[in-house]
Structure formats: structure tokens, C-alpha cells
Design a protein around this motif. Structure first.
Motif, PDB file in Angstrom:
ATOM      1  N   ASN A  17      27.763  50.663  79.088  1.00  0.00           N
ATOM      2  CA  ASN A  17      27.558  49.803  77.913  1.00  0.00           C
ATOM      3  C   ASN A  17      26.296  50.199  77.145  1.00  0.00           C
ATOM      4  N   ASN A  18      26.135  51.499  76.947  1.00  0.00           N
ATOM      5  CA  ASN A  18      24.974  52.043  76.237  1.00  0.00           C
ATOM      6  C   ASN A  18      23.640  51.673  76.883  1.00  0.00           C
ATOM      7  N   GLN A  19      23.666  51.452  78.173  1.00  0.00           N
ATOM      8  CA  GLN A  19      22.442  51.146  78.927  1.00  0.00           C
ATOM      9  C   GLN A  19      22.287  52.158  80.058  1.00  0.00           C
ATOM     10  N   TRP A  20      21.095  52.731  80.168  1.00  0.00           N
ATOM     11  CA  TRP A  20      20.804  53.674  81.239  1.00  0.00           C
ATOM     12  C   TRP A  20      19.675  53.082  82.073  1.00  0.00           C
ATOM     13  N   LYS A  21      20.043  52.503  83.210  1.00  0.00           N
ATOM     14  CA  LYS A  21      19.044  51.785  84.014  1.00  0.00           C
ATOM     15  C   LYS A  21      17.986  52.718  84.604  1.00  0.00           C
ATOM     16  N   ASN A  22      18.290  54.014  84.730  1.00  0.00           N
ATOM     17  CA  ASN A  22      17.337  54.955  85.313  1.00  0.00           C
ATOM     18  C   ASN A  22      16.422  55.612  84.278  1.00  0.00           C
ATOM     19  N   GLU A  23      16.495  55.161  83.037  1.00  0.00           N
ATOM     20  CA  GLU A  23      15.668  55.749  81.978  1.00  0.00           C
ATOM     21  C   GLU A  23      14.184  55.804  82.351  1.00  0.00           C
ATOM     22  N   PRO A  24      13.560  54.722  82.839  1.00  0.00           N
ATOM     23  CA  PRO A  24      12.122  54.791  83.136  1.00  0.00           C
ATOM     24  C   PRO A  24      11.765  55.837  84.202  1.00  0.00           C
ATOM     25  N   GLN A  25      12.681  56.088  85.092  1.00  0.00           N
ATOM     26  CA  GLN A  25      12.448  57.060  86.167  1.00  0.00           C
ATOM     27  C   GLN A  25      12.457  58.501  85.647  1.00  0.00           C
ATOM     28  N   TRP A  26      13.266  58.782  84.626  1.00  0.00           N
ATOM     29  CA  TRP A  26      13.489  60.157  84.200  1.00  0.00           C
ATOM     30  C   TRP A  26      12.833  60.553  82.880  1.00  0.00           C
ATOM     31  N   MET A  27      12.488  59.602  82.043  1.00  0.00           N
ATOM     32  CA  MET A  27      11.993  59.935  80.713  1.00  0.00           C
ATOM     33  C   MET A  27      10.468  59.950  80.650  1.00  0.00           C
ATOM     34  N   MET A  28       9.945  60.741  79.731  1.00  0.00           N
ATOM     35  CA  MET A  28       8.493  60.861  79.548  1.00  0.00           C
ATOM     36  C   MET A  28       8.192  61.196  78.088  1.00  0.00           C
ATOM     37  N   ILE A  29       6.938  61.025  77.722  1.00  0.00           N
ATOM     38  CA  ILE A  29       6.478  61.456  76.399  1.00  0.00           C
ATOM     39  C   ILE A  29       5.861  62.841  76.581  1.00  0.00           C
ATOM     40  N   TYR A  30       6.453  63.805  75.905  1.00  0.00           N
ATOM     41  CA  TYR A  30       6.036  65.207  75.978  1.00  0.00           C
ATOM     42  C   TYR A  30       5.128  65.506  74.799  1.00  0.00           C
ATOM     43  N   LYS A  31       3.940  66.004  75.072  1.00  0.00           N
ATOM     44  CA  LYS A  31       3.014  66.379  74.001  1.00  0.00           C
ATOM     45  C   LYS A  31       3.301  67.815  73.603  1.00  0.00           C
ATOM     46  N   THR A  32       3.626  68.020  72.345  1.00  0.00           N
ATOM     47  CA  THR A  32       3.968  69.359  71.866  1.00  0.00           C
ATOM     48  C   THR A  32       2.714  70.215  71.713  1.00  0.00           C
ATOM     49  N   PRO A  33       2.865  71.535  71.776  1.00  0.00           N
ATOM     50  CA  PRO A  33       1.713  72.423  71.556  1.00  0.00           C
ATOM     51  C   PRO A  33       1.134  72.226  70.156  1.00  0.00           C
ATOM     52  N   MET A  34      -0.140  72.531  70.009  1.00  0.00           N
ATOM     53  CA  MET A  34      -0.839  72.333  68.732  1.00  0.00           C
ATOM     54  C   MET A  34      -0.131  73.049  67.583  1.00  0.00           C
ATOM     55  N   TRP A  35       0.273  74.297  67.779  1.00  0.00           N
ATOM     56  CA  TRP A  35       0.916  75.034  66.685  1.00  0.00           C
ATOM     57  C   TRP A  35       2.205  74.346  66.244  1.00  0.00           C
ATOM     58  N   PHE A  36       2.940  73.784  67.212  1.00  0.00           N
ATOM     59  CA  PHE A  36       4.205  73.101  66.918  1.00  0.00           C
ATOM     60  C   PHE A  36       3.929  71.850  66.089  1.00  0.00           C
ATOM     61  N   SER A  37       2.979  71.045  66.545  1.00  0.00           N
ATOM     62  CA  SER A  37       2.682  69.789  65.841  1.00  0.00           C
ATOM     63  C   SER A  37       2.096  70.030  64.459  1.00  0.00           C
ATOM     64  N   GLN A  38       1.497  71.194  64.238  1.00  0.00           N
ATOM     65  CA  GLN A  38       0.913  71.494  62.931  1.00  0.00           C
ATOM     66  C   GLN A  38       1.954  71.928  61.909  1.00  0.00           C
ATOM     67  N   GLN A  39       3.133  72.348  62.349  1.00  0.00           N
ATOM     68  CA  GLN A  39       4.102  72.836  61.370  1.00  0.00           C
ATOM     69  C   GLN A  39       5.476  72.190  61.447  1.00  0.00           C
ATOM     70  N   VAL A  40       5.820  71.573  62.564  1.00  0.00           N
ATOM     71  CA  VAL A  40       7.154  70.998  62.711  1.00  0.00           C
ATOM     72  C   VAL A  40       7.095  69.507  62.369  1.00  0.00           C
ATOM     73  N   ILE A  41       7.978  69.089  61.495  1.00  0.00           N
ATOM     74  CA  ILE A  41       8.026  67.699  61.041  1.00  0.00           C
ATOM     75  C   ILE A  41       9.110  66.948  61.804  1.00  0.00           C
ATOM     76  N   ASN A  42       8.787  65.740  62.237  1.00  0.00           N
ATOM     77  CA  ASN A  42       9.779  64.851  62.838  1.00  0.00           C
ATOM     78  C   ASN A  42      10.583  64.276  61.682  1.00  0.00           C
ATOM     79  N   SER A  43      11.848  64.653  61.592  1.00  0.00           N
ATOM     80  CA  SER A  43      12.660  64.235  60.448  1.00  0.00           C
ATOM     81  C   SER A  43      12.873  62.724  60.394  1.00  0.00           C
ATOM     82  N   ALA A  44      12.742  62.029  61.510  1.00  0.00           N
ATOM     83  CA  ALA A  44      12.930  60.572  61.524  1.00  0.00           C
ATOM     84  C   ALA A  44      11.742  59.845  60.905  1.00  0.00           C
ATOM     85  N   THR A  45      10.539  60.424  61.051  1.00  0.00           N
ATOM     86  CA  THR A  45       9.335  59.746  60.570  1.00  0.00           C
ATOM     87  C   THR A  45       8.694  60.423  59.366  1.00  0.00           C
TER      88      THR A  45
END
Length: 152
Positions: A17-45
Motif C-alpha cells: 500500500n505504498n508503504q515501506w516499513k524498512n525505509e528507516p533501516q535502509w535509507m540515508m542522506i548522501y552528501k554529493t561531492p563538491m564538484w557535483f553540488s557546484q554544477q548539478v541542479i536538483n530539478s525538483a527544487t
């Protein structure tokens, strides 16, 4: 719903039902390399892409792919980050969960690499992702050049 990657259900657990109970166990916030963050735009934001919410298993192969892209001076090919974690079906295949549902796929340069069109990335850039362990949407029967997923 079935998943195109049966290994994901075994490893990460079911999505119900569009719910993944194991999400907290498997997901993380990944910090992109400096060069990537300086040139790649997040199209959602519309902002620089300095973080990606993704599956922990995707992090080391993304790191390796981006390292290879940087070492081979291919950084200018990456322009937009267009998504990772999104519980949804594969486009055009209702009832089959996408690898994005487990945060094990990313989309890059979506505008230039539309579904069903010939990918615009160079072979050299695609090789960086393949060498790192990605499965490429560019290699699918129905081309999806923006799509890079965890190789099984």
C-alpha cells in the motif's frame, strides 16, 4: 505488485500500500561531492544538488561512479539530478514496482534523456557508471537514458 528486481524484495522487505516499513533501516542522506553540488541542479527544487536521499547500498557505487566521472574529466555532462527514492510503478508497466521504490536508482539529465529516446550521454560517461556497478537504462530494450540503478 511485483518488483522488477526480485532481489530487492528479499533484501529490503515488501512495499505494501505504498508503504515501506524498512525505509528507516535502509535509507540515508548522501552528501554529493563538491564538484557535483557546484554544477548539478536538483530539478525538483531548482537548487544545487548537494544531497540525495538514497538506499545505503547505492551510496558506494554512486561514489565510485562519480569518482570515475571526475577522474576522466566528464563532469560537464552531468547537469540535473531528477530523482531517486519514489515508491512507484515502472512507467508504462502498471503493477511492477520501479527500482526507485527502494531508493536503488537515480535519474540524471532527464530532459535530454527521455524515455524511449536514444540516450545523449557519452559512452565514456556511461562506462563510468557501468564500471561502478550500475545497470543502465540506456541498455534497456525501451531506452531510459536518464536511469541508473543498482546492478544485481
Amino acid at each position: 505488485m511485483k518488483l522488477n528486481y526480485p532481489e530487492a524484495v528479499v533484501r529490503y522487505g515488501a512495499i505494501v500500500n505504498n508503504q515501506w516499513k524498512n525505509e528507516p533501516q535502509w535509507m540515508m542522506i548522501y552528501k554529493t561531492p563538491m564538484w557535483f553540488s557546484q554544477q548539478v541542479i536538483n530539478s525538483a527544487t531548482g537548487n544545487p544538488c548537494d544531497r540525495i536521499y538514497l538506499n545505503k547500498d547505492l551510496a558506494p557505487i554512486l561514489t565510485k561512479a562519480l569518482q570515475l566521472v571526475h577522474e576522466r574529466n566528464l563532469c560537464s555532462e552531468l547537469k540535473t539530478f531528477d530523482g531517486c527514492y519514489n515508491i512507484r510503478d515502472i512507467r508504462g508497466k502498471g503493477g511492477t514496482l520501479s527500482a526507485h521504490s527502494y531508493g536503488i536508482a537515480i535519474d540524471l539529465n532527464a530532459k535530454e534523456n527521455g524515455l524511449g529516446k536514444e540516450p545523449k550521454f557519452s559512452k565514456e560517461l556511461l562506462d563510468c557508471f557501468k564500471e561502478a556497478g550500475f545497470t543502465l537504462g540506456a541498455d534497456f530494450q525501451r531506452k531510459d537514458g536518464m536511469h541508473f540503478s543498482l546492478g544485481w
